[in-house]
Design an enzyme around this catalytic site. Sequence first.
Site, short mmCIF file in Angstrom:
data_model
loop_
_atom_site.label_atom_id
_atom_site.label_comp_id
_atom_site.label_asym_id
_atom_site.label_seq_id
_atom_site.Cartn_x
_atom_site.Cartn_y
_atom_site.Cartn_z
CG HIS A 1 -1.86 0.97 1.48
ND1 HIS A 1 -1.57 2.25 1.89
CD2 HIS A 1 -3.21 0.93 1.33
CE1 HIS A 1 -2.70 2.94 2.00
NE2 HIS A 1 -3.71 2.16 1.65
CG ASP B 1 0.90 -2.25 6.11
OD1 ASP B 1 0.02 -2.41 6.97
OD2 ASP B 1 0.74 -1.57 5.08
CD GLN C 1 -6.50 -4.60 4.14
OE1 GLN C 1 -7.43 -5.39 4.31
NE2 GLN C 1 -6.69 -3.31 3.96
CE LYS D 1 -6.82 -0.25 6.51
NZ LYS D 1 -7.64 0.19 5.40
CB CYS E 1 -4.02 3.41 -1.29
SG CYS E 1 -5.17 4.73 -0.97
#
Length: 408
Positions: free
Chosen positions: A121, A198, A201, A224, A361
């Site tokens: 991302h 990261d 998600q 999220k 993104c």
Amino acid sequence: MTIETIKKEFPIFSRRINGKPLVYLDNASTSQKPSAVLDALTNFYTTSNANIHRGIHTLSEEATERYEATRKSVARFINAAVAEEIVFTKNCTESINLVARTWGHASIRRGDHILVSALEHHANLIPWQELARKKHAKLFVIPLTSSFELDMEAYDKLLSRKTKIVCVTTQSNVIGTRPPMKEMIKKAHAVGARVMVDGAQSVGHQRTDVVSMGCDFFAFSAHKMLGPTGVGVLYADYDILETLQPFLYGGDMVTSVEREHAVYRDAPWRFEAGTPNIADVVAFRAAIEFLEEIGMDTIESHDARCVAAAREALAGFARVRVFAPESGASCVAFTVDGIHPHDVATIFNSEGVAIRSGLHCAEPLVKDLGVPALSRMSFYLYNTMEDVAVARQALEKVFRIFSLTSNP
Ligand SMILES: Cc1ncc(COP(=O)(O)O)c(C=O)c1O
């Protein structure tokens, strides 16, 4: 709890969109919020609202306690060794920027190598581009294979003693790829590199254990994973965190201040200058408890069922191309030959179905996939098989409107 019972905990699902019940398949962008989180927010403002860490009155002590209790819950949720390894930021983006601006500024030198994966991302790409530019370091990209997985042979070749950090997502927000994190981290550490993970998600979709994963930094956003917007988390191994300089300067991050200089607090408070997003951090704890009650393994297998059903539904259409690797989780990206993804999303919306379309993104990744844009359905714990069926009907409508035949 059945999915239907879970769904009832989310007041937004009483809404209708264009006269149809809301089918929310844009969970990779942000999740919906259960009543427990909304109630926690109202409860904080109506019973304990005060600034933290600076008052000795009852409300301030309560607010501080509730804010710090979330830090402990987050640490438990991702299996951090101690709560002091958890820094609150405003989102995942800020958490990654914090690492680039503090650790990166202190550690990267001219000619050093920074590796990012092709899946990233923009949040885990642009801070590293900037750092490389400022420090005259080199940015390399771990490419994808033709089956949408990260190319591990290329990774092995790119890694060297010059590599100072590897920046990789646990799960692509576009195609759902889950790279082999433990293997990648082990190899990075073997050449002396740090690893910035990261987790935006995956953290709300599968069990996270930062210790067994072995990462140095792990970033994510509360919104999220059923929590409020405006709260991000940076986990960092305390041995690293305590060596980093502050990112922002001002109130609450100091132990003493003279006119000419100041002494900073220990980590993590050193990184939380000014009044933080107290109420949303407090409410975030309710989100974590909600996820824990259902169980991350249950959520992961539910996601997998939704993805399998969606892939099966899409497989019945000619002109539909699915971008889904073997490891793909929680979402399904697709294109309809000859129709722009924004048109697809608009027609889905007319049926009450929220999906995302565009570049997600992750513009370089979408370009690598050789398409101008993608549509994406992304799932979460409240999605039902009925939702997938409604999405399928919406896709049939796309074909009807554009007078295309849907059969192969
Ligand atoms: C993989 C990934 N990383 C980082 C982010 C950035 O999250 P935020 O916008 O909450 O900072 C996102 C948001 O979609 C994402 O999907």
